[in-house]
Design a protein around this motif. Structure first.
Motif, short mmCIF file in Angstrom:
data_model
loop_
_atom_site.label_atom_id
_atom_site.label_comp_id
_atom_site.label_asym_id
_atom_site.label_seq_id
_atom_site.Cartn_x
_atom_site.Cartn_y
_atom_site.Cartn_z
N ALA A 263 0.84 -1.21 0.00
CA ALA A 263 0.00 0.00 0.00
C ALA A 263 0.87 1.26 0.00
CB ALA A 263 -0.93 -0.01 1.20
N LEU A 264 1.96 1.25 0.77
CA LEU A 264 2.88 2.40 0.81
C LEU A 264 3.50 2.65 -0.56
CD1 LEU A 264 4.43 4.45 2.66
CD2 LEU A 264 6.15 2.66 2.94
N ILE A 265 3.93 1.59 -1.22
CA ILE A 265 4.51 1.70 -2.55
C ILE A 265 3.47 2.21 -3.56
CG2 ILE A 265 5.38 0.31 -4.50
CD1 ILE A 265 7.56 0.70 -2.57
N ASN A 266 2.27 1.63 -3.51
CA ASN A 266 1.22 2.02 -4.46
C ASN A 266 0.76 3.46 -4.23
OD1 ASN A 266 1.19 -0.41 -5.85
ND2 ASN A 266 -0.36 -1.31 -4.52
N ASP A 267 0.67 3.87 -2.99
CA ASP A 267 0.20 5.23 -2.66
C ASP A 267 1.19 6.31 -3.09
OD1 ASP A 267 -2.07 4.12 -1.65
OD2 ASP A 267 -1.49 4.34 0.46
N SER A 268 2.46 5.95 -3.23
CA SER A 268 3.45 6.96 -3.62
C SER A 268 3.32 7.35 -5.09
CB SER A 268 4.86 6.43 -3.35
OG SER A 268 5.20 5.43 -4.29
N LYS A 269 2.64 6.54 -5.90
CA LYS A 269 2.43 6.79 -7.34
C LYS A 269 3.74 6.89 -8.11
CE LYS A 269 -2.07 7.46 -6.88
NZ LYS A 269 -2.78 6.29 -6.58
N GLN A 270 4.84 6.34 -7.58
CA GLN A 270 6.12 6.37 -8.27
C GLN A 270 6.67 4.97 -8.56
OE1 GLN A 270 8.57 8.79 -5.69
NE2 GLN A 270 7.91 10.65 -6.73
N TRP A 271 5.82 3.95 -8.41
CA TRP A 271 6.27 2.57 -8.59
C TRP A 271 5.30 1.84 -9.49
CZ3 TRP A 271 10.88 1.05 -6.56
CH2 TRP A 271 11.45 1.91 -5.61
N GLU A 272 5.84 0.97 -10.34
CA GLU A 272 5.05 0.15 -11.24
C GLU A 272 5.21 -1.30 -10.83
OE1 GLU A 272 5.06 -1.02 -15.99
OE2 GLU A 272 6.70 0.15 -15.15
N ARG A 273 4.09 -1.99 -10.71
CA ARG A 273 4.10 -3.40 -10.31
C ARG A 273 4.65 -4.26 -11.44
NH1 ARG A 273 1.74 -6.98 -6.25
NH2 ARG A 273 2.49 -8.95 -7.04
N LEU A 274 5.55 -5.17 -11.13
CA LEU A 274 6.07 -6.14 -12.09
C LEU A 274 5.47 -7.49 -11.77
CD1 LEU A 274 9.84 -5.11 -11.99
CD2 LEU A 274 8.13 -4.41 -13.65
N GLY A 275 4.88 -8.14 -12.73
CA GLY A 275 4.26 -9.44 -12.48
C GLY A 275 2.86 -9.29 -11.93
N VAL A 276 2.31 -10.40 -11.47
CA VAL A 276 0.96 -10.42 -10.91
C VAL A 276 1.00 -10.97 -9.50
CG1 VAL A 276 -0.22 -10.62 -13.13
CG2 VAL A 276 0.52 -12.67 -11.94
N ASP A 277 -0.04 -10.69 -8.75
CA ASP A 277 -0.12 -11.12 -7.36
C ASP A 277 -0.77 -12.49 -7.28
OD1 ASP A 277 -0.09 -11.25 -4.65
OD2 ASP A 277 -1.63 -9.74 -4.32
N TYR A 278 -0.02 -13.50 -6.84
CA TYR A 278 -0.56 -14.85 -6.70
C TYR A 278 -0.85 -15.22 -5.26
CZ TYR A 278 0.60 -15.72 -11.55
OH TYR A 278 0.68 -15.66 -12.91
#
Length: 161
Positions: free
Chosen positions: A100-115
């Motif tokens: 959530a901290l990473i996503n809320d910063s709006k400066q990070w892109e997720r690599l892969g999918v969440d399993y």
């Protein structure tokens, strides 16, 4: 045979034994003397929550808040942190809060999918880099401690740039 049993012979043997033991003890203490500081394992915040950023950890990469860091290792363009042992609920909460901290910063892109909670989470930094660098990649992974009767987990956070 008599010379080894005399008082002076025993004193010499005791002195040699003490020197040998002292040498082994000091060798363990200075075992990393030839290793550069950036490559040594450092203990940070043992027994307490994180108070400061470990040496070598980039400023642009956030750290989880309120979590005990057991150790850190930084070398060249790679750093790894490992956190205190935690139960399943603590491990899931740490991962959820950090994502959530990473996503809320709006400066990070997720690599892969969440399993699921045991799969690595990886992100690539998309914000502006200081001094024209290439970027950061952050990966969070966890695993259970084998043979641990309390079924605890260890969480690692790794950054590469």
């Amino acid at each position: 045979m008599n010379r080894y049993l005399s008082g002076r012979g025993l004193a010499v043997m005791a002195a040699v034994g003490l020197c040998a033991l002292t040498g082994y003890a000091s060798a363990g203490r200075d075992a990393e003397a030839g290793v550069p500081m950036s490559e040594r394992v450092t203990k940070v915040g043992v027994g307490a929550a994180v108070a400061a950023r470990p040496d070598g950890w980039p400023e642009s990469v956030p750290l989880p808040e309120g979590v005990q860091i057991d150790g850190a290792r930084c070398a060249n363009r790679y750093c790894t942190l490992w956190f205190g042992l935690m139960n399943y609920d603590q491990m899931v909460a740490l991962r959820r809060d950090y994502v959530a901290l990473i996503n809320d910063s709006k400066q990070w892109e997720r690599l892969g999918v969440d399993y699921g909670p045991f799969e690595p989470h990886a992100y690539r930094y998309t914000g502006t880099m200081p001094s024209g660098g290439c970027g950061y990649t952050v990966e969070m992974r966890s695993g259970s401690i084998s043979g641990d009767a309390l079924h605890r987990f260890r969480v690692h956070l790794t950054v590469t740039w």
